[in-house]
Motif scaffolding. Structure first.
Motif, short mmCIF file in Angstrom:
data_model
loop_
_atom_site.label_atom_id
_atom_site.label_comp_id
_atom_site.label_asym_id
_atom_site.label_seq_id
_atom_site.Cartn_x
_atom_site.Cartn_y
_atom_site.Cartn_z
N ILE A 1 14.98 -2.23 -4.86
CA ILE A 1 13.85 -1.81 -4.04
C ILE A 1 13.40 -0.41 -4.45
CG2 ILE A 1 13.16 -1.15 -1.70
CD1 ILE A 1 14.96 -3.46 -0.70
N VAL A 2 14.35 0.50 -4.62
CA VAL A 2 14.02 1.87 -5.00
C VAL A 2 13.39 1.88 -6.40
CG1 VAL A 2 14.94 4.16 -5.48
CG2 VAL A 2 15.80 2.86 -3.52
N SER A 3 13.94 1.09 -7.30
CA SER A 3 13.38 1.02 -8.66
C SER A 3 11.95 0.49 -8.64
CB SER A 3 14.26 0.13 -9.54
OG SER A 3 15.54 0.70 -9.72
N ALA A 4 11.67 -0.43 -7.72
CA ALA A 4 10.33 -1.02 -7.63
C ALA A 4 9.28 0.02 -7.25
CB ALA A 4 10.31 -2.16 -6.63
N SER B 1 0.83 -1.21 0.00
CA SER B 1 0.00 0.00 0.00
C SER B 1 0.87 1.26 0.00
CB SER B 1 -0.91 0.01 1.23
OG SER B 1 -1.56 1.25 1.35
N THR B 2 0.58 2.15 -0.92
CA THR B 2 1.35 3.40 -1.00
C THR B 2 1.05 4.33 0.17
OG1 THR B 2 -0.35 4.39 -2.40
CG2 THR B 2 1.48 3.28 -3.51
N GLY B 3 0.02 4.03 0.94
CA GLY B 3 -0.32 4.88 2.07
C GLY B 3 0.52 4.61 3.30
N LEU B 4 1.34 3.56 3.28
CA LEU B 4 2.16 3.20 4.43
C LEU B 4 3.55 3.82 4.31
CD1 LEU B 4 1.31 -0.61 4.73
CD2 LEU B 4 0.47 1.25 6.19
N PRO B 5 4.22 4.06 5.44
CA PRO B 5 5.60 4.55 5.39
C PRO B 5 6.50 3.56 4.65
CG PRO B 5 4.71 4.75 7.61
CD PRO B 5 3.72 3.94 6.84
N THR C 1 12.77 12.21 -2.66
CA THR C 1 12.06 10.98 -2.34
C THR C 1 12.95 9.76 -2.56
OG1 THR C 1 9.99 12.02 -3.04
CG2 THR C 1 9.97 9.64 -2.78
N ALA C 2 13.74 9.80 -3.63
CA ALA C 2 14.67 8.70 -3.89
C ALA C 2 15.68 8.57 -2.77
CB ALA C 2 15.38 8.92 -5.23
N PHE C 3 16.14 9.70 -2.25
CA PHE C 3 17.09 9.68 -1.14
C PHE C 3 16.47 9.03 0.10
CE2 PHE C 3 18.63 11.83 2.73
CZ PHE C 3 19.96 11.43 2.70
N ARG C 4 15.23 9.42 0.41
CA ARG C 4 14.55 8.82 1.56
C ARG C 4 14.33 7.33 1.35
NH1 ARG C 4 11.79 13.81 1.32
NH2 ARG C 4 10.06 12.89 0.14
#
Length: 205
Positions: free
Chosen positions: A140-143, A80-84, A153-156
């Protein structure tokens, strides 16, 4: 059905790769990594040395090549995109571990355990394992796709992935020390709790 031949070839290639790697891990576990040659692996797998090199260009690849990054990425995409991010990535790590070490997957669990011991105890593999960790972080970041499109956002996402993977590594080392007797998903959840608190760990297990 024009794609059928290429699909069949891909399946055969994947099966050959799995067979070669299974024999390699078995031999490494029995004889030791340094004492086992690529020719030994080829003979055990019933293929030519050229076939081994075609699937695994280096000896280290026989241990380090896996589908774990793919499994984790699939679960990140489905989260879910709503989760951290830390909760999403942590849950993906736990779910992937469960998929690889379930009660009906004794052979897979033993395979993973021997691979892990080799990574921990073999200097050349430890160095390459660090490269794999970076590649897994990038997977993971690419996913996350467009979610991590901007630099901030990519940094986080990279920071969250790195912290989760550090927790994963700690859990894997403990699991290897326990000879695989403990529940790996639970260990990962405990390691995540140590980093992020019970809220993240609870959502991940």
């Amino acid at each position: 059905m024009p794609d059928q031949p290429s699909t069949l070839r891909a399946r055969r290639r994947a099966q050959t790769q799995r067979t070669i790697q299974a024999h390699a891990i078995r031999l490494f576990g029995e004889r030791g990594y340094d004492a086992t040659t690529m020719n030994d692996v080829a003979e055990a797998a019933g293929v030519s040395p050229m076939t081994v090199y075609r699937h695994f260009p280096t000896k280290e690849d026989l241990v380090l090549v896996d589908r774990i990054g793919e499994l984790i990425a699939e679960r990140v995409v489905a989260s879910s995109t709503g989760l951290p991010l830390s909760r999403r990535i942590g849950a993906a790590l736990v779910d992937a571990a469960a998929a690889l070490t379930g009660d009906d997957l004794t052979a897979d669990r033993q395979f993973l355990l021997v691979r892990l011991r080799l990574m921990i105890s073999t200097p050349a593999l430890r160095a390459r394992h660090l490269d794999n960790q970076y590649a897994l972080q990038q997977a993971i970041v690419s996913a996350l796709g467009d979610e991590a499109a901007d630099p901030d956002t990519a940094f986080r996402a990279q920071a969250a992935a790195s912290a989760c993977l550090a927790a994963l590594h700690t859990a894997l080392v403990r699991w290897a020390a326990d000879e695989g007797r403990t529940d790996l998903p639970r260990l990962i959840g405990q390691a995540l709790a140590a980093v992020f608190g019970d809220d993240v760990a609870g959502s991940a297990r």
